[in-house]
Design a protein around this motif. Sequence first.
Motif, PDB file in Angstrom:
ATOM      1  N   LYS A  76      -1.913  -1.400  -0.027  1.00 35.39           N
ATOM      2  CA  LYS A  76      -1.237  -0.974  -1.257  1.00 35.39           C
ATOM      3  C   LYS A  76      -0.250   0.110  -0.906  1.00 35.39           C
ATOM      4  O   LYS A  76      -0.582   1.052  -0.184  1.00 35.39           O
ATOM      5  CB  LYS A  76      -2.279  -0.451  -2.257  1.00 35.39           C
ATOM      6  N   ASP A  77       1.004  -0.036  -1.396  1.00 42.69           N
ATOM      7  CA  ASP A  77       1.996   0.989  -1.106  1.00 42.69           C
ATOM      8  C   ASP A  77       1.613   2.306  -1.768  1.00 42.69           C
ATOM      9  O   ASP A  77       1.035   2.334  -2.856  1.00 42.69           O
ATOM     10  CB  ASP A  77       3.401   0.558  -1.515  1.00 42.69           C
TER      11      ASP A  77
ATOM     12  N   ARG B 178       3.507   1.185   3.331  1.00 41.10           N
ATOM     13  CA  ARG B 178       2.535   0.132   3.031  1.00 41.10           C
ATOM     14  C   ARG B 178       2.029  -0.409   4.357  1.00 41.10           C
ATOM     15  O   ARG B 178       2.833  -0.786   5.217  1.00 41.10           O
ATOM     16  CB  ARG B 178       3.166  -0.986   2.205  1.00 41.10           C
TER      17      ARG B 178
END
Length: 746
Positions: free
Chosen positions: A392-393, A419
Amino acid sequence: MKVKGLFFLIITCIRIYGQDLTSYPWPLSPTNQSKLISGTFCEYRSTSASGHYHNAVDIPAPAGTPVLAVLPGTVITSYSGDPTGYDNYIRVRSIIDGKNKDITYYHTNPVKAVGQTVNTGDVVSTIAIDHVHLIEYYLGNTSLEVNPIRPDGGLSPLVDIWKPTIRSVRFFVDGTTTQLSPNFIGGKVDIVVNIQEANWSGSSSGTNNGTYAIGYKILSADTQTVIYNPPSNSLRYRYYIKPYNDYVNYNYFQPEASTTNHVYIITNGNGADDVHQTRRVLNNFWDADQLPNGNYVVMVYTYDTRNNADTVFIRITKTDIDLTPPSQTNLSRIVSDTSNKITISWEENTTPDLKGHRLYFSFNNSSWTLRDNENVLTANVTSKTYDYNMNKDIYFKIYPVDTAPNANVGMQSDVYGIRINSGRPKILIVDGFTRTNGSYKQPYHDFVYYYSTSFNSDFESASAKAIESGLVNLSKYDAVIWFVGDESIADETFNSNEQNIIKQYLINGGKIFISGSEIGYDLDANGSVSDKDFYNNYLKAKFIEDNSGSLSVSGEAGTIFQGINFNYGLVSYGSPYNEDYPDAIDTLNGSEILLRYGNNKVAGIGFKGFVPGGISPCNIIYIGFPFETIITSQARKDLMTAILNYFNLLTEVNDYSPEFNFEVYPNYPNPFNPKTTFTFSIPEKSLIKIQVFDALGRLIRIITEKEFNSGIHQIEWDASDLSSGVYFIKVDYNRKSKIIKSILMK
């Protein structure tokens, strides 16, 4: 902040010397009906490098709409030499009480010739593009522009029931961009006010106009006594006639003021009367040191030409303590060199009294949480490594903090992100955009987010300075995205060191996407021999002109970009800034056309093959406008999908479902009084129980006990009824628990 329960407005009635009472109907049919105004008199215009005042009102209507004379008179100028119609106009002179009164209908195509007489209501021209720019000159002075919607003359009837709104009031050190604390004041102060004026309902083009009058007073803490009343009985500006353009950036706060964002320095000038008579806005300030230390209220008010008004009250404390925040700290890079770890680095901040930094993180570039403060990230710390195992960024920004008793917090950095763990190609996003005196005025930006959210593969981010310094190696990445916004000659889109690094990357077979609106203008039109070599032979581009004249783009037929269509560069439609000079470019040395502007000029090119000295085939895509100004996120995804496909990296770029772990992040603020917020994430829908315990381990309360969906959640805890002390917040999830420590300090 506004003082609740207290609202009053002081509108000072000041005689305007040399009033012009001339009134007239509207230049569009029906002439006796009030119209939408999309631009007003003396609002700020950022369409030139130095800025200037808007000298008219804009009345929108479709191209070809007849423009009618508002007064009888004789045509003295009729110009139709611009094929686009933009600079065409007609000027009619009337005689009123033996004095000349001129009206100019600009951005219109004349249908009358010089010397012809016209009556009120006669067609004098037609709208060339989308509005008539109505300029009125002062009665008896045909070089002095006067407000066509002034209270005692001009366009009639004028219906305006929409009030101006004061959006923010901030305090700065006089003549600088150094912002003071929101509530602690001292020394020579500039009061900077952002005002949005509405001239119509239901129209974004009718709500970006500058206001008519602005003022301020300093009141006692109970607001009942005026402590300081500036000249002209507190009124600072009243836009009846246009001041000289040379003073527009003393009137407006240039780092932020734009056509759609009106930000005033209301402490400059010598009062509305003096500005009206001299047409000059000289540098000035509010000397807060003339007041004894203590509590006061700053009252700021504004009203339009129909007395629609807004007033705000800001509570302040005059003090002698240090109020100057540390200088801005620049992020350098966010990278991942070790599995499940990320490192955030920033440049050294040399502010003498720097205590350290506050680092914030966000998963959506909207909700921010403090990760570490100045007690952990002390002045000698310039990087920090954290465990991170989510696909997940995540985004970061940093604020410098000094050692003052009431800590001063400096300006935030740009927003960078990362990410990891996606198992797909890794892309480096390089931020080469540092210009703040062009179309984009803010001293920080979040444009990395605009790029990273347009694709799903792993990415890291770095400043161009970090690349130039050798701190990040381009060869580690499957592709590089390098953006320079609207940087130009003075800022250098690409300096010689950056050019050499990119050259070597391409020689070795790199893949690079470059975005910016002034690259060709800088390197090809005005550059050195080496600049031109880089632009022509390594970017494979030829510069055509400085302004493409179109804010729409479509993909070239027969390429993988075919079918892509989007608009860009309009703040009123969602762009972060207006793009006024997109480069028109062309192919050179083997490149191909990938994108065209709406007028068929070339907007983007691509190249696959060898650059001079190349040892492996490279891929290049270069566009002559800023990618971040593309209007919608879906349009950005569509374009980036085609770019990565061109690079043979991805075949599909769609939204993906992030994988979350069970994490509980530190609360902020901490210490707190009486509210604090903490963040947690869970991988699947589950029952969550959140409890608070005191330092002795006793259960104090249950904050919540309910089901939460997979994802990231923020919880605010109000401890108003508890006494100061140490408390522990326990989050239970699926037979697992995590605890964070918080300190309530009343």
